[in-house]
Design a protein around this motif. Structure first.
Motif, PDB file in Angstrom:
ATOM      1  N   ALA A   1      -0.756   4.227  -5.892  1.00  0.00           N
ATOM      2  CA  ALA A   1      -1.966   4.917  -6.361  1.00  0.00           C
ATOM      3  C   ALA A   1      -2.558   4.126  -7.527  1.00  0.00           C
ATOM      4  CB  ALA A   1      -1.636   6.338  -6.787  1.00  0.00           C
ATOM      5  N   GLY A   2      -3.020   2.933  -7.223  1.00  0.00           N
ATOM      6  CA  GLY A   2      -3.559   2.073  -8.267  1.00  0.00           C
ATOM      7  C   GLY A   2      -2.435   1.307  -8.943  1.00  0.00           C
TER       8      GLY A   2
ATOM      9  N   ILE B   1       2.906   5.270  -8.383  1.00  0.00           N
ATOM     10  CA  ILE B   1       3.132   5.648  -6.988  1.00  0.00           C
ATOM     11  C   ILE B   1       3.155   7.170  -6.900  1.00  0.00           C
ATOM     12  CG2 ILE B   1       4.413   3.556  -6.333  1.00  0.00           C
ATOM     13  CD1 ILE B   1       7.003   5.345  -6.470  1.00  0.00           C
ATOM     14  N   ILE B   2       2.863   7.648  -5.701  1.00  0.00           N
ATOM     15  CA  ILE B   2       2.943   9.075  -5.404  1.00  0.00           C
ATOM     16  C   ILE B   2       4.034   9.255  -4.353  1.00  0.00           C
ATOM     17  CG2 ILE B   2       1.762  11.055  -4.369  1.00  0.00           C
ATOM     18  CD1 ILE B   2      -0.891   9.788  -5.424  1.00  0.00           C
TER      19      ILE B   2
ATOM     20  N   LYS C   1       4.910   4.292 -12.899  1.00  0.00           N
ATOM     21  CA  LYS C   1       5.030   5.741 -13.085  1.00  0.00           C
ATOM     22  C   LYS C   1       5.016   6.437 -11.728  1.00  0.00           C
ATOM     23  CE  LYS C   1       4.992   5.861 -17.601  1.00  0.00           C
ATOM     24  NZ  LYS C   1       6.194   6.249 -18.333  1.00  0.00           N
ATOM     25  N   ILE C   2       5.661   7.604 -11.673  1.00  0.00           N
ATOM     26  CA  ILE C   2       5.780   8.366 -10.432  1.00  0.00           C
ATOM     27  C   ILE C   2       5.086   9.709 -10.572  1.00  0.00           C
ATOM     28  CG2 ILE C   2       7.388   9.553  -8.871  1.00  0.00           C
ATOM     29  CD1 ILE C   2       9.494   7.466  -9.664  1.00  0.00           C
TER      30      ILE C   2
ATOM     31  N   LYS D   1       0.837  -1.202   0.000  1.00  0.00           N
ATOM     32  CA  LYS D   1       0.000   0.000   0.000  1.00  0.00           C
ATOM     33  C   LYS D   1       0.872   1.253   0.000  1.00  0.00           C
ATOM     34  CE  LYS D   1      -4.086  -1.760   2.438  1.00  0.00           C
ATOM     35  NZ  LYS D   1      -3.743  -3.154   2.657  1.00  0.00           N
ATOM     36  N   LYS D   2       1.933   1.192   0.797  1.00  0.00           N
ATOM     37  CA  LYS D   2       2.864   2.309   0.859  1.00  0.00           C
ATOM     38  C   LYS D   2       4.271   1.764   1.078  1.00  0.00           C
ATOM     39  CE  LYS D   2       1.599   3.347   5.690  1.00  0.00           C
ATOM     40  NZ  LYS D   2       2.104   2.443   6.538  1.00  0.00           N
TER      41      LYS D   2
END
Length: 96
Positions: A33-34, A38-39, A72-73, A12-13
């Motif tokens: 994020a899906g 990632i964020i 992707k970031i 999740k993180k």
């Protein structure tokens, strides 16, 4: 200056962490994020490492991992975003 960076991820993180002699000296955190994204939400480095490129090394570690996972970031952390935008061509392939 080269530091040892470890990754922790629970699905999740996660985060990339700089440790030296068992002491945590820096980290860059992210959330999933899906699928495939990632964020990056936070980057911090201990005072003892300031100005030595440790923060950029955390961003690079995240980018290299994202490349290897085809992720992707989205850099919402102001520091990570500044690094990635200043050197955009080096991160173009992983930027969302």
């Amino acid at each position: 200056m080269s530091v040892q960076i470890e990754q922790e991820d629970d699905g999740k993180k996660g985060r990339f962490v700089i440790r030296e002699a068992g002491k945590e000296l820096g980290q860059m955190t992210y959330v999933h994020a899906g699928p495939g994204k990632i964020i990056i939400d936070h980057t911090e480095v201990d005072e003892s490492l300031k100005g030595q490129g440790a923060g950029k090394q955390l961003v690079d570690a995240g980018a290299n991992w994202a490349r290897s996972q085809n992720i992707k970031i989205l850099p919402l952390c102001p520091f990570a975003k500044a690094i990635m935008m200043k050197n955009r061509s080096a991160y173009e392939d992983v930027l969302d």
